[in-house]
Design a protein around this motif. Structure first.
Motif, short mmCIF file in Angstrom:
data_model
loop_
_atom_site.label_atom_id
_atom_site.label_comp_id
_atom_site.label_asym_id
_atom_site.label_seq_id
_atom_site.Cartn_x
_atom_site.Cartn_y
_atom_site.Cartn_z
N ALA A 1 0.83 -1.21 0.00
CA ALA A 1 0.00 0.00 0.00
C ALA A 1 0.86 1.26 0.00
N GLY B 1 1.12 2.82 -3.25
CA GLY B 1 -0.02 3.68 -3.56
C GLY B 1 0.13 5.04 -2.90
N ALA B 2 0.42 5.03 -1.59
CA ALA B 2 0.50 6.28 -0.84
C ALA B 2 1.64 7.16 -1.35
N MET C 1 -4.30 2.93 -4.48
CA MET C 1 -5.09 3.24 -3.28
C MET C 1 -6.57 2.94 -3.50
N SER D 1 -8.72 0.32 -1.43
CA SER D 1 -9.81 0.82 -0.58
C SER D 1 -11.16 0.24 -1.00
N ALA E 1 -4.44 0.29 3.17
CA ALA E 1 -4.45 1.62 2.54
C ALA E 1 -4.48 2.72 3.61
N PHE F 1 -1.65 5.56 4.42
CA PHE F 1 -2.06 6.96 4.44
C PHE F 1 -1.64 7.62 5.76
#
Ligand code: FE2
Ligand code: FE2
Lengths: 97, 318
Positions: B120, B123-124, B170, B174, B184, B188
């Motif tokens: 994740a 993604g972040a 993300m 999510s 996620a 974050f």
């Protein structure tokens, strides 16, 4: 740490973005020789199909005009407005010239 | 003396008229030094920034994700190279810059001293870190120094896919299982505050800002850009169904902006001073890679020398 003077020479890279256009300066890179400069230029400057042809030139082989002489070099063109078509007044009847 | 004054006056006129300064133009020493510091730091950030994401290339969950991540990390290498070249036009050598990075004399963005613990984080990082980077970089496309501005135009063109691929990771997580959504949210939580720190100290305490604004190297203040980033990102987080890890965050009707809680500048200073979770590891990895590449650089130099000698002896024989 790293010893100086082992740095690979600097090459300036010019890319033709598509057929019909001239090569344009895009940046520079270091490479041991011309073949490596071309293949590095491909990876560094054309990852998204930005080119159809690449030139590389050793930076030290480029002769440039001197910036401090910019005025002497380019100002003489300033007072030669008659080189531009807009200098000439034409009668209104003339449409395409 | 008068000549220096003339040159300086001309430089000021250029800046005032929004004309670019080019490599061979006269420029004040301090302007040159500021640019060398900023551009080389920027280049170092791109290069060191390859590590946190490089960490996940072999463990990407699918071939598609792996190809995308590889392409992104390769782009960051490219960004570093454009920027090193731009800095070199100011009279510093590549070796000098690398030495400064390897010996810890030069700084790079402190965000890259945080670890990437789960998928994740890919993604972040793309969504937030590249997002914040874009916010900082877009105004630099108009900076007063030509070679830097041109490099930034290339960089910005390439960055937008970076942020989108992160956001998409993300989004997928999510909308996935409860466990995936938790991943996620956790990523974050860990990347939000360091991303806000990427804009640098508050305007009141930022030591380089004012002069850089006057020279049109910088166009917006740290706090302005940070606020813009918050305003842009909060609705995106809502869309993802994630909670911004800030109890003080709220929409302010009067200002038309989000108010947010205080940033832990103590943490920021610690990371900048070298005491972040991964500072040592990042530099060690970088130095090792450089040392391991030494024989390649030497061999290529030797090969180039040999081939040019052979070519010139063939020419003289003909
Ligand atoms: Fe980048
Ligand atoms: Fe990026």
């Amino acid at each position: 740490m790293s010893t100086p003077n082992t740095e690979w020479p600097l090459w300036e890279v010019f890319v033709r973005s598509k057929q019909g256009l001239s090569h344009k300066h895009v940046g520079s890179l270091h490479a041991a020789d011309a073949a490596m400069a071309i293949s590095n230029a491909r990876d560094v400057y054309t990852r998204r199909q930005e080119g159809t042809s690449i030139w590389v030139v050793k930076a030290e082989d480029i002769t440039a005009s001197t910036p401090s002489e910019k005025d002497v070099m380019f100002d003489p063109a300033n007072d030669k407005v008659y080189r531009h078509p807009t200098f000439y007044d034409l009668p209104d009847e003339i449409k395409n010239m | 003396m008068t000549q220096e004054m003339d040159l300086n006056q001309r430089f000021e006129q250029y800046i005032a008229a929004d004309q670019k300064i080019e490599a061979k133009d006269w420029m004040p020493d301090a302007y040159r030094k500021t640019l060398i510091r900023q551009i080389s730091q920027h280049a170092h950030s791109e290069i060191i920034g390859m590590q946190p994401e490089g960490n996940w290339i072999t463990r990407a969950p699918s071939l598609k994700r792996k190809s995308i991540l590889l392409a992104k990390v390769q782009d960051e290498a490219g960004h570093g190279l454009y920027l090193y070249s731009a800095a070199e036009t100011l009279g510093i050598s590549r070796d000098e810059m690398l030495d400064a990075l390897h010996t810890g004399k030069a700084k790079y963005s402190s965000i890259f001293n945080y670890p990437t613990l789960t998928w994740a984080d890919m993604g972040a990082v793309g969504w937030l870190v590249d997002g914040a980077a874009i916010m900082n970089q877009v105004p630099l496309c108009k900076c007063s120094y030509g070679p830097y501005a041109r490099a930034m135009v290339r960089v910005c063109k390439e960055e937008s896919f970076h942020q989108r691929q992160g956001f998409q990771i993300m989004l997928t997580l999510s909308q996935g299982t409860a466990e995936q959504k938790e991943l996620a949210q956790d990523a974050f939580n860990r990347w939000w505050w360091p991303s806000l720190m990427m804009f640098g100290p508050n305007d009141a305490t930022s030591k380089h800002s004012e002069q850089s604004m006057r020279w049109k190297i910088k166009r917006f203040s740290n706090d302005e850009l940070r606020q813009r980033f918050v305003d842009m990102t909060v609705p995106q987080a809502e869309l993802l169904g994630l909670t911004v890890p800030d109890a003080d965050l709220k929409w302010n009707e009067v200002t038309g902006h989000y108010d947010f809680g205080p940033i832990d500048w103590g943490e920021f200073e610690q990371v900048v001073a070298g005491n972040g979770p991964c500072n040592r590891e990042r530099i060690d990895t970088r130095v090792t890679a450089h040392e391991n590449g030494a024989w390649v650089r030497e061999a290529a130099t030797a090969y180039a020398a040999k081939s040019s000698k052979r070519a010139s002896s063939q020419n003289s024989a003909a």
